[in-house]
Design an enzyme around this catalytic site. Structure first.
Site, short mmCIF file in Angstrom:
data_model
loop_
_atom_site.label_atom_id
_atom_site.label_comp_id
_atom_site.label_asym_id
_atom_site.label_seq_id
_atom_site.Cartn_x
_atom_site.Cartn_y
_atom_site.Cartn_z
N HIS A 134 1.05 -1.41 -0.11
CA HIS A 134 0.04 -0.07 -0.04
C HIS A 134 0.65 1.63 0.43
O HIS A 134 1.76 1.52 0.35
CB HIS A 134 -1.03 -0.30 0.84
CG HIS A 134 -2.07 1.05 1.14
ND1 HIS A 134 -1.42 1.97 1.83
CD2 HIS A 134 -3.49 0.49 0.90
CE1 HIS A 134 -2.75 3.28 1.92
NE2 HIS A 134 -4.02 1.94 1.05
N ASP A 211 3.07 -4.83 8.00
CA ASP A 211 1.52 -4.37 8.33
C ASP A 211 0.62 -4.98 7.94
O ASP A 211 0.42 -6.00 7.33
CB ASP A 211 1.70 -3.29 7.19
CG ASP A 211 0.09 -2.53 6.14
OD1 ASP A 211 -0.82 -2.62 6.95
OD2 ASP A 211 0.42 -2.00 5.35
N GLN A 214 -4.89 -5.82 7.02
CA GLN A 214 -5.47 -6.10 6.16
C GLN A 214 -5.15 -8.08 6.49
O GLN A 214 -6.08 -8.63 6.08
CB GLN A 214 -4.91 -6.14 4.60
CG GLN A 214 -5.48 -5.59 3.55
CD GLN A 214 -7.07 -4.85 3.77
OE1 GLN A 214 -7.99 -5.43 2.99
NE2 GLN A 214 -7.04 -3.32 3.65
N LYS A 237 -10.67 -1.34 10.29
CA LYS A 237 -10.61 -2.38 9.54
C LYS A 237 -11.31 -3.51 10.22
O LYS A 237 -11.30 -4.92 9.77
CB LYS A 237 -9.58 -2.48 8.52
CG LYS A 237 -9.33 -1.71 7.35
CD LYS A 237 -8.31 -1.82 6.75
CE LYS A 237 -7.29 -0.73 5.86
NZ LYS A 237 -8.22 -0.27 5.19
N CYS A 375 -4.48 2.44 -3.66
CA CYS A 375 -3.36 3.12 -2.95
C CYS A 375 -2.53 2.17 -3.63
O CYS A 375 -1.45 1.59 -2.24
CB CYS A 375 -3.40 2.78 -1.68
SG CYS A 375 -4.86 4.17 -1.33
#
Length: 417
Positions: A134, A211, A214, A237, A375
């Protein structure tokens, strides 16, 4: 009954999807005269009543600023706020709440780490990311690289949408100072082998950031088992409110890093002769925090903790399996990203159709998806496309909704054909 049908029946018995959907009031509405089919969970997931009620109760019964109020409401607010931090600590299996920093989201968390590590970097050093990142895990490192003379180096991706581990191994060297990698791709759904990558980086003394934006909606990470230095994610999220996220960092590194912002809460003592910093985690939490949002995030995690997580993951896998089976029913449709290990995210294109047209026509049928570059422009460039359409599923989606998506895509395809 075939094997898939038998598996789906077993999943439904263990995971009462209709009861769960009652926990999410937004899902019961109609959009453009059609029942809402919400398949944009990768951008932002919906919120259960438990989150809405927790935030409402905070504002109705305990709102006050935290930590220094010498009154009952201040005590209530502080208890709820710090209680949420403990919930996050347990969720990630961090050693201590000192390692849990509240941020505005994944993006701010990465920027905080990048700026904090800048003093470690010099000309010639390398920051290893990947082609599937991202922008939030690319641009902050580019900004720091420009300041320090370091270089951002991308790991290649295979046509299937997996990290090219040969590329990773060849790029890892004595100039690498930081490995910043997504746990799960927001475009491809690929679950990366981050434990092995962190282990290799650790052997070379490389600082690692994962990260998890997700990842956390689909499975629960264990930062001690991963042994990463930093792990970041966003509340919205994870079925929580917007405006708050989490930075987990190993205490030794957080102690070494300079504060990211100055102001109230992050200080121990202020004078015109000099200022000293507060202890962790408050050293990185300048100003009045997002108190209600922290309470909401804590409630979201507690809600998830009440679910059968294995059954939840199995239900999501069944959604993706059903979607994969139906791809061939839409002429000209192809999937971007066919990794063996992935969460229920499907990025796709349909020959002759622009992604934005697909999204608009699906919306007319009550189906919400995301379109564009997500993104992740370097990844779009890799695949040679301007963007994709993306359906991202959550545990509250149903097999019927997957069928509705593909019935609608067939209509769209016929319309343009």
């Amino acid at each position: 009954m075939n094997d898939l049908s038998m598996a789906n029946t077993a999943i439904r018995e263990a995971f009462d999807i209709q009861a769960i959907r009652q926990d999410f009031p937004i899902l019961s509405q109609q959009v453009n005269g059609k029942p809402l089919v919400y398949l944009d969970n990768g951008a932002s997931a919906q919120k259960p009543l438990a989150v809405l009620d927790a935030m409402d109760r905070y504002y109705r019964e305990m709102h006050s600023n935290v930590h220094r109020g010498a009154h009952t409401l201040g005590d209530r607010a502080t208890t709820a706020f710090e209680g949420a931090r403990e919930i996050v600590r347990s969720f990630l299996n961090a050693h201590s709440t000192q390692e849990i920093i509240w941020t505005r989201g994944t993006t701010e968390a990465i920027n905080l780490v990048a700026n904090g590590l800048a003093p470690r970097l010099k000309a010639g050093d390398e920051i290893l990311v990947s082609h599937m990142e991202h922008h939030a895990n690319i641009v902050p490192w580019q900004m720091i690289a420009e300041r320090t003379g370091a270089k951002v180096v991308p790991i290649q991706v295979t046509p299937e949408g997996e990290l090219d581990m040969g590329s990773f191994n060849s790029l890892l060297n004595d100039r690498t100072r930081v490995l910043a990698i997504t746990h799960v791709s927001n475009v491809l759904g690929t679950v990366n082998p981050v434990a092995d990558m962190v282990n290799q980086a650790k052997a070379l003394g490389i600082v690692t950031l994962l990260d998890g934006a997700q990842a956390v909606p689909h499975f629960q990470p264990d930062v001690q088992a991963l042994d990463c230095d930093f792990y970041v994610f966003s509340s919205h999220k994870l079925f929580g409110p917007t405006g708050i996220g989490v930075l987990y960092g190993k205490a030794a590194l957080l102690e070494e890093m300079p504060p990211y912002q100055g102001g109230g809460e992050m200080i121990e003592r202020v004078s015109f002769e000099g200022t000293s910093w507060n202890t962790l985690p408050y050293k990185f939490e300048a100003g009045t925090p997002a108190i209600a949002e922290a309470v909401g995030l804590g409630a979201a995690i507690e809600y998830l903790n009440r679910l059968d997580r294995k059954a939840m993951e199995a239900a999501e896998n069944a959604l993706l399996e059903r979607a994969n089976q139906l791809v061939e029913t839409v002429p000209g449709m192809s999937i971007i990203g066919t990794a063996k290990n992935k969460v229920p995210v499907m990025s796709f294109k349909i020959e002759g159709l622009h992604p934005s047209d697909i999204g608009t026509l699906l919306d007319q049928q009550g189906i919400a998806i995301r379109t564009g570059h997500h993104c992740a422009m370097p990844l779009m460039d890799f695949y040679g496309v301007p963007g994709t359409a993306r359906a991202s599923f959550a545990f509250y989606n149903t097999l019927d909704e997957v069928d509705q998506l593909f019935t609608a895509l067939q209509k769209v395809q016929r319309l343009f054909a």
